[in-house]
Design a protein around this motif. Sequence first.
Motif, short mmCIF file in Angstrom:
data_model
loop_
_atom_site.label_atom_id
_atom_site.label_comp_id
_atom_site.label_asym_id
_atom_site.label_seq_id
_atom_site.Cartn_x
_atom_site.Cartn_y
_atom_site.Cartn_z
N TYR A 42 -5.22 -6.44 1.08
CA TYR A 42 -4.41 -6.15 -0.11
C TYR A 42 -2.98 -6.61 0.14
CZ TYR A 42 -7.96 -3.02 -2.06
OH TYR A 42 -9.10 -2.50 -2.60
N SER A 43 -2.23 -6.80 -0.94
CA SER A 43 -0.79 -6.93 -0.77
C SER A 43 -0.09 -6.00 -1.75
CB SER A 43 -0.33 -8.38 -0.96
OG SER A 43 -0.68 -8.85 -2.22
N VAL A 44 1.03 -5.45 -1.27
CA VAL A 44 1.82 -4.53 -2.09
C VAL A 44 2.71 -5.32 -3.05
CG1 VAL A 44 3.77 -2.91 -1.99
CG2 VAL A 44 1.90 -2.72 -0.34
N SER A 45 2.84 -4.82 -4.26
CA SER A 45 3.75 -5.41 -5.24
C SER A 45 4.16 -4.33 -6.22
CB SER A 45 3.05 -6.54 -6.01
OG SER A 45 3.07 -7.75 -5.29
N THR A 66 5.60 -11.06 -0.91
CA THR A 66 5.85 -9.75 -0.30
C THR A 66 7.01 -9.72 0.69
OG1 THR A 66 4.19 -10.24 1.35
CG2 THR A 66 3.45 -9.04 -0.58
N TYR A 82 9.17 -6.48 1.09
CA TYR A 82 8.57 -5.14 1.18
C TYR A 82 8.23 -4.67 2.59
CZ TYR A 82 7.74 -6.83 -3.58
OH TYR A 82 7.88 -7.41 -4.81
N TYR A 132 7.48 4.61 1.22
CA TYR A 132 6.63 4.95 0.08
C TYR A 132 6.64 6.45 -0.17
CZ TYR A 132 5.06 0.19 0.85
OH TYR A 132 5.03 -1.17 1.01
N LEU A 191 -1.92 4.39 1.43
CA LEU A 191 -1.37 4.09 0.10
C LEU A 191 -2.45 4.19 -0.96
CD1 LEU A 191 1.02 1.06 0.89
CD2 LEU A 191 1.59 3.49 0.65
N ILE A 209 4.40 1.13 -7.28
CA ILE A 209 3.70 0.02 -6.64
C ILE A 209 2.23 -0.02 -7.02
CG2 ILE A 209 5.19 0.06 -4.59
CD1 ILE A 209 2.36 1.17 -3.23
N LYS A 210 1.61 -1.13 -6.67
CA LYS A 210 0.16 -1.27 -6.76
C LYS A 210 -0.27 -2.13 -5.57
CE LYS A 210 -3.37 -3.34 -9.66
NZ LYS A 210 -3.78 -3.94 -10.92
N LEU A 211 -1.50 -1.93 -5.11
CA LEU A 211 -2.08 -2.82 -4.10
C LEU A 211 -2.95 -3.84 -4.83
CD1 LEU A 211 -3.28 -0.23 -1.41
CD2 LEU A 211 -1.22 -1.65 -1.32
#
Lengths: 526, 125
Positions: free
Chosen positions: A219-222, A230, A233, A238, A259, A308-310
Amino acid sequence: MNDIQAHRCDVLIIGGGMAAAWAAIAAAKTGAITIMVDKGYVGTSGVTATGGPNHWWVPPDPGKRREVIERKLAAGLGLGDPEWMERVIDTTWRTLPELAPYYPFGSDGKGGRYYSGVRGAEYMRALRAYALAAGARILDHHPATQLLVNGDGAVRGARGHARLIRRDWEIQAGAVIMATGGCAFRSGLLGSHGNTGDGYLMAVEAGAELSGMEFSIQYSVSPAWASTRTLPYGAARYYDVDGEEIVQPPRGHAHFQALGAALLTGPVYADLIDAPSALPPVLHDIQPFTPPPFVRKGVDLFKERWPIKLFGEGTIRGNGGLRIRDGNCRTNVPGLFAAGDAATRELATGAISGGGAVNSAWALTSGQIAGAAAAKEALAGRRRTMEQLRSAASAAIHPVAAERPVDRKAIEADIDHHMNGYQHALWRSERQLTDSLKVLEAHWRAIRDHGRAEGLSLVSLRETAAMTATARWCTAAALSRRESRGIHVRIDAPELDAGSGARLLTGGLDMIWTRPEQQRYAEAAA
Amino acid sequence: MITHIFEDLCDNCNDCVAICPSHVLDAGEGAPVIARLDQCQTCYMCELYCVSDAIYVGPDAHAAEIIDPEAIRLSGHLGRIRHDHGWDRPDAPGHLDHYRLLGPLLQEGIETAESRYQTLKTDGL
C-alpha cells in the motif's frame, strides 16, 4: 471487418510504460520493424509517468556489487536469482545515461550528473523521443484485447481497438513482448487506472504461466481524497478519530495493519510536523504533482492534520507476473516475451517488494533484454511463410452460454473490496482467502458465460475480465503458500516455512492451478 | 478530476485529447469535451501538456467539483504544474538540480519515524 487497421512488423510491444519503451528502443536498434501499441499515450501512461523512479545504482566495482547482491539475495528470502541481479545492476548502470540527449539529467551536487533517479513525466517523454529516434513506431490509444497464435500455439501478433478513431486493429509480428505493467485493481493509485492486468490475461489465454502472484499486497499512504507520490509522508504521525496518536512501526506489514485497523473503525489523520525542515521549500520543485492536491483543497500539508487513505498497489509494487523461462525474458509460450511489471520480479528482488529502485532497474533491463532477443528471433524467422492465425482469447468475446449484460461496476467494486480492502489484504487466512476466491469465481463465470462486447466496450469488459482473473490468481497463490514470506503474510501461518522455499507458479482460466516451481530455468538449461 | 477547460484560453490543439492516458476527452467543435469523467484518475497530465494553461483539474479524485471559473482564473493554479516542472524549458540549466534530494529527504523522514517509534515503544505508550 474490411475497415480493420492491419499492420505487419517484426516485434510488437504491448504496453507503453518504461519497460515497453526500453524494449522498443532495443528492438528498433537492431533494425527490426518495431511497433509499440499502448492503451493510453506513451509518455503519460502508467505509474512511471506520474512517479519518479529511482534505479538500482551500484558502480562497477566487483566487490561492492557482490556485497549488494548477497544482501539482496538474503533479503529476498530464497526467491531471488544472483545472476539476474548482476545483469540488472550492470545493464541499468550502462544504459540509463544513454538518455542524456533526451532527458536533462540534473546535478549530483559534486560537479557531475545525477543519473539514478529521474522524474517520471520527463523520463517518459525522453523514452518516447528515444524510441522514435531509434526507429520504433508508436501507436497510442491502441489497447490490445487479444493475442494471435499460429497452429503450433506460438504468439504471432495481437488484435485490439484504436479508441480515438474507433477502429479495430490487427498486427502480425514475428515476436511479441508483453509489457502491460502490473495490476492495482483500480485502487485509485496514481497512474494505475489503465493497469488492469490485461497482459496477464492475454498471456495466460495463450498458455503462459505466472509466478509470485501471492506477493501482491503493498500500500501507499496518501490524502484520503487523492493518491499522490509519497515523498513528504516518511515522517508522518498518525492519529485516530479521537486525536490519539497511533503508535506503529513506520514500515512493513505491521505498519499497514496498524493504519488499516484504525481506518476500518473511522477516519485516520496525519500530520507532517516531523518532516525534514529542508523539504517544504523544495517539494514543488522535486515533485510538482504532489502539492496541488493539498493547495487546491485549501489544506496546508505541513501544518494541518488531514485524513489519509491506504491505496493498494497490487502487483505494481508487489512482485507477481508472467514467469520468465530463460535469460532472454521468454515466457513459456513460444514467440512471447515479458518485461517490467508484467513479468515476475522475484528474480531481481525475491519475496520482498522491489520498491521503486529495483523494479525500475528490472523494467529497464528486462525491456532491453526482451527487445533485443525478440528482434533476433523475429529477424531469423522473417522468411517464414504466411500462417493462419487465430485469437487465443475467449472471455468477453465468445461467451459459453447465452449473451447477457455484465455488471462491470459491481464486479469491479467487489474486486476492489477483496483485493484492496484492508480486512482482506492485511489479514490473509485460509478462510478469508477461500471466501474471496468464491466471490471472484462467480464473477469470472458471469463474464466467461455471458459477457460479449465489441469496440470500446470490449476494451472495458476485457479490463474487468483481466482484473477478475488477476484477483483469482493472486488469491489462489496466497491460499497455496501456507506460510508467511516477505510481503506475503498469513495470519494463520505467521512463520516462514523452510520447506516452502520454491517460487510458486499459477495459471489457468476456468480451472486455476498452482504448483511450486520444480526447476529453475538455469537448471533446465544445464 | 478534470473540472474545467477555459474556452477563451484554449487554442483547440487537442493535445490533451491525445495525451490523456485514460481517454477522458473527446475532440470538440472548439475546445475538447470532457466525455468520460469517470475514467479521470486526477493525474494532472492534461494540465502539464496544455501549452495554453487552459485546464483546471480539481483535487478530489473521487468526486466531480463545482467551481467558480473566475475564482480559479485568479487563483494562480492555472499553469502552475507546468511551470514547476519547467516543462516548456527542458534544456534550461539547473532545471532538475534539486531532484537528487528526493532520496535523502525520503530517507530522513523514515529515519525520524523509526527513531520516534523506538522512543514511544520504550516509553511503553
